[in-house]
Design a protein around this motif. Structure first.
Motif, PDB file in Angstrom:
ATOM      1  N   ASP A  39      -3.081 -11.473 -10.047  1.00 27.38           N
ATOM      2  CA  ASP A  39      -3.064 -11.335  -8.594  1.00 27.38           C
ATOM      3  C   ASP A  39      -4.458 -11.616  -8.039  1.00 27.38           C
ATOM      4  OD1 ASP A  39      -0.490 -10.554  -9.063  1.00 27.38           O
ATOM      5  OD2 ASP A  39      -0.823  -8.448  -8.598  1.00 27.38           O
ATOM      6  N   VAL A  40      -4.518 -12.001  -6.768  1.00 30.20           N
ATOM      7  CA  VAL A  40      -5.788 -12.354  -6.140  1.00 30.20           C
ATOM      8  C   VAL A  40      -6.021 -11.448  -4.939  1.00 30.20           C
ATOM      9  CG1 VAL A  40      -7.091 -14.174  -4.988  1.00 30.20           C
ATOM     10  CG2 VAL A  40      -5.534 -14.760  -6.867  1.00 30.20           C
ATOM     11  N   VAL A  41      -7.151 -10.761  -4.962  1.00 30.08           N
ATOM     12  CA  VAL A  41      -7.615  -9.962  -3.824  1.00 30.08           C
ATOM     13  C   VAL A  41      -9.062 -10.367  -3.592  1.00 30.08           C
ATOM     14  CG1 VAL A  41      -8.087  -7.652  -2.927  1.00 30.08           C
ATOM     15  CG2 VAL A  41      -6.098  -8.033  -4.404  1.00 30.08           C
ATOM     16  N   ASP A  42      -9.335 -10.944  -2.429  1.00 30.44           N
ATOM     17  CA  ASP A  42     -10.692 -11.406  -2.137  1.00 30.44           C
ATOM     18  C   ASP A  42     -11.515 -10.344  -1.417  1.00 30.44           C
ATOM     19  OD1 ASP A  42     -10.330 -13.988  -3.222  1.00 30.44           O
ATOM     20  OD2 ASP A  42      -9.298 -14.609  -1.399  1.00 30.44           O
ATOM     21  N   VAL A  43     -10.938  -9.806  -0.363  1.00 28.25           N
ATOM     22  CA  VAL A  43     -11.669  -8.915   0.529  1.00 28.25           C
ATOM     23  C   VAL A  43     -10.914  -7.611   0.681  1.00 28.25           C
ATOM     24  CG1 VAL A  43     -12.468  -8.626   2.907  1.00 28.25           C
ATOM     25  CG2 VAL A  43     -12.675 -10.838   1.795  1.00 28.25           C
ATOM     26  N   TYR A  57      -6.163  -4.064   1.988  1.00 26.11           N
ATOM     27  CA  TYR A  57      -6.364  -5.420   1.488  1.00 26.11           C
ATOM     28  C   TYR A  57      -5.053  -6.195   1.450  1.00 26.11           C
ATOM     29  CZ  TYR A  57      -4.639  -3.080  -2.711  1.00 26.11           C
ATOM     30  OH  TYR A  57      -3.883  -2.350  -3.598  1.00 26.11           O
ATOM     31  N   GLU A  58      -5.220  -7.531   1.295  1.00 21.77           N
ATOM     32  CA  GLU A  58      -4.081  -8.405   1.059  1.00 21.77           C
ATOM     33  C   GLU A  58      -4.135  -8.863  -0.390  1.00 21.77           C
ATOM     34  OE1 GLU A  58      -2.217 -11.679   3.715  1.00 21.77           O
ATOM     35  OE2 GLU A  58      -3.716 -12.674   2.469  1.00 21.77           O
ATOM     36  N   GLU A  59      -3.018  -8.716  -1.065  1.00 21.90           N
ATOM     37  CA  GLU A  59      -2.905  -9.105  -2.468  1.00 21.90           C
ATOM     38  C   GLU A  59      -1.972 -10.311  -2.568  1.00 21.90           C
ATOM     39  OE1 GLU A  59      -2.336  -6.450  -6.330  1.00 21.90           O
ATOM     40  OE2 GLU A  59      -0.595  -6.382  -5.007  1.00 21.90           O
ATOM     41  N   ALA A  74       2.289 -13.019  -0.573  1.00 25.31           N
ATOM     42  CA  ALA A  74       1.285 -11.967  -0.368  1.00 25.31           C
ATOM     43  C   ALA A  74       1.928 -10.697   0.156  1.00 25.31           C
ATOM     44  CB  ALA A  74       0.221 -12.448   0.608  1.00 25.31           C
ATOM     45  N   ARG A  75       1.254  -9.603  -0.105  1.00 21.79           N
ATOM     46  CA  ARG A  75       1.636  -8.311   0.463  1.00 21.79           C
ATOM     47  C   ARG A  75       0.355  -7.608   0.896  1.00 21.79           C
ATOM     48  NH1 ARG A  75       3.705  -7.509  -4.907  1.00 21.79           N
ATOM     49  NH2 ARG A  75       1.948  -7.065  -6.249  1.00 21.79           N
ATOM     50  N   ARG A  76       0.486  -6.805   1.896  1.00 21.29           N
ATOM     51  CA  ARG A  76      -0.654  -6.036   2.375  1.00 21.29           C
ATOM     52  C   ARG A  76      -0.513  -4.608   1.895  1.00 21.29           C
ATOM     53  NH1 ARG A  76      -2.387  -8.762   8.068  1.00 21.29           N
ATOM     54  NH2 ARG A  76      -2.981 -10.738   7.116  1.00 21.29           N
ATOM     55  N   CYS A  77      -1.622  -4.070   1.415  1.00 17.80           N
ATOM     56  CA  CYS A  77      -1.596  -2.778   0.745  1.00 17.80           C
ATOM     57  C   CYS A  77      -2.716  -1.879   1.268  1.00 17.80           C
ATOM     58  CB  CYS A  77      -1.819  -2.960  -0.756  1.00 17.80           C
ATOM     59  SG  CYS A  77      -0.685  -4.104  -1.558  1.00 17.80           S
ATOM     60  N   MET A  78      -2.493  -0.581   1.153  1.00 22.93           N
ATOM     61  CA  MET A  78      -3.543   0.389   1.443  1.00 22.93           C
ATOM     62  C   MET A  78      -3.493   1.478   0.380  1.00 22.93           C
ATOM     63  SD  MET A  78      -4.650   2.359   4.932  1.00 22.93           S
ATOM     64  CE  MET A  78      -3.081   3.198   5.161  1.00 22.93           C
ATOM     65  N   ALA A  95       5.485  -2.546   7.514  1.00 17.79           N
ATOM     66  CA  ALA A  95       5.163  -3.667   8.413  1.00 17.79           C
ATOM     67  C   ALA A  95       3.893  -3.378   9.206  1.00 17.79           C
ATOM     68  CB  ALA A  95       6.329  -3.925   9.358  1.00 17.79           C
ATOM     69  N   TYR A  96       3.587  -2.111   9.423  1.00 17.26           N
ATOM     70  CA  TYR A  96       2.387  -1.754  10.181  1.00 17.26           C
ATOM     71  C   TYR A  96       1.100  -2.060   9.425  1.00 17.26           C
ATOM     72  CZ  TYR A  96       5.405   0.530  13.552  1.00 17.26           C
ATOM     73  OH  TYR A  96       6.354   0.782  14.500  1.00 17.26           O
ATOM     74  N   LEU A  97       1.191  -2.222   8.106  1.00 15.75           N
ATOM     75  CA  LEU A  97      -0.011  -2.592   7.354  1.00 15.75           C
ATOM     76  C   LEU A  97      -0.509  -3.974   7.747  1.00 15.75           C
ATOM     77  CD1 LEU A  97       0.766  -1.206   3.782  1.00 15.75           C
ATOM     78  CD2 LEU A  97      -0.951  -0.379   5.410  1.00 15.75           C
TER      79      LEU A  97
END
Length: 121
Positions: A39-43, A57-59, A74-78, A95-97
């Motif tokens: 998986d790729v997470v940049d920022v 972040y976005e993964e 991609a998925r957004r995670c916290m 969806a709020y992420l």
């Protein structure tokens, strides 16, 4: 408390400037996101809220349609993280992420001042 409501509150507080998010490198600050994975997470955007450390972040990852056929998605995670950058817990998908990550990026980049500088005002 419902995690979805927490995310909504964090979004509102971010939009109102009550939470300050800082942009950091995933590789240097959160190795669990980049080591031993494809998986790729940049920022990552980090914030401390009521004594809790958050990583937003976005993964990007490969979604396979067949053994040798895939596409990137991609998925957004916290995550709630320790002061050392270790994952303690991940919020459920919401969806709020998407909105929270966009707001964190907007605020951390100081976009209103960038736009004013570009306009020369």
């Amino acid at each position: 408390m419902d995690p979805e409501k927490v995310i909504q509150r964090l979004l509102k507080q971010t939009q109102q400037g009550e939470i300050n998010w800082t942009r950091v490198s995933a590789e240097s600050r959160f190795p669990y996101l980049t080591q031993a994975t494809n998986d790729v997470v940049d920022v990552v955007f980090t914030a401390e809220v009521n004594g809790r450390n958050l990583a937003l972040y976005e993964e990007r990852y490969k979604a396979y349609t067949d053994e040798d056929s895939f596409y990137w998605t991609a998925r957004r995670c916290m995550d709630v993280v320790s002061p050392k950058g270790e994952k303690l817990w991940q919020f459920p998908t919401s969806a709020y992420l998407n909105d929270l990550l966009d707001a964190a990026a907007y605020k951390s980049a100081d976009v209103p001042n960038i736009l004013m500088d570009l306009m020369g005002d």
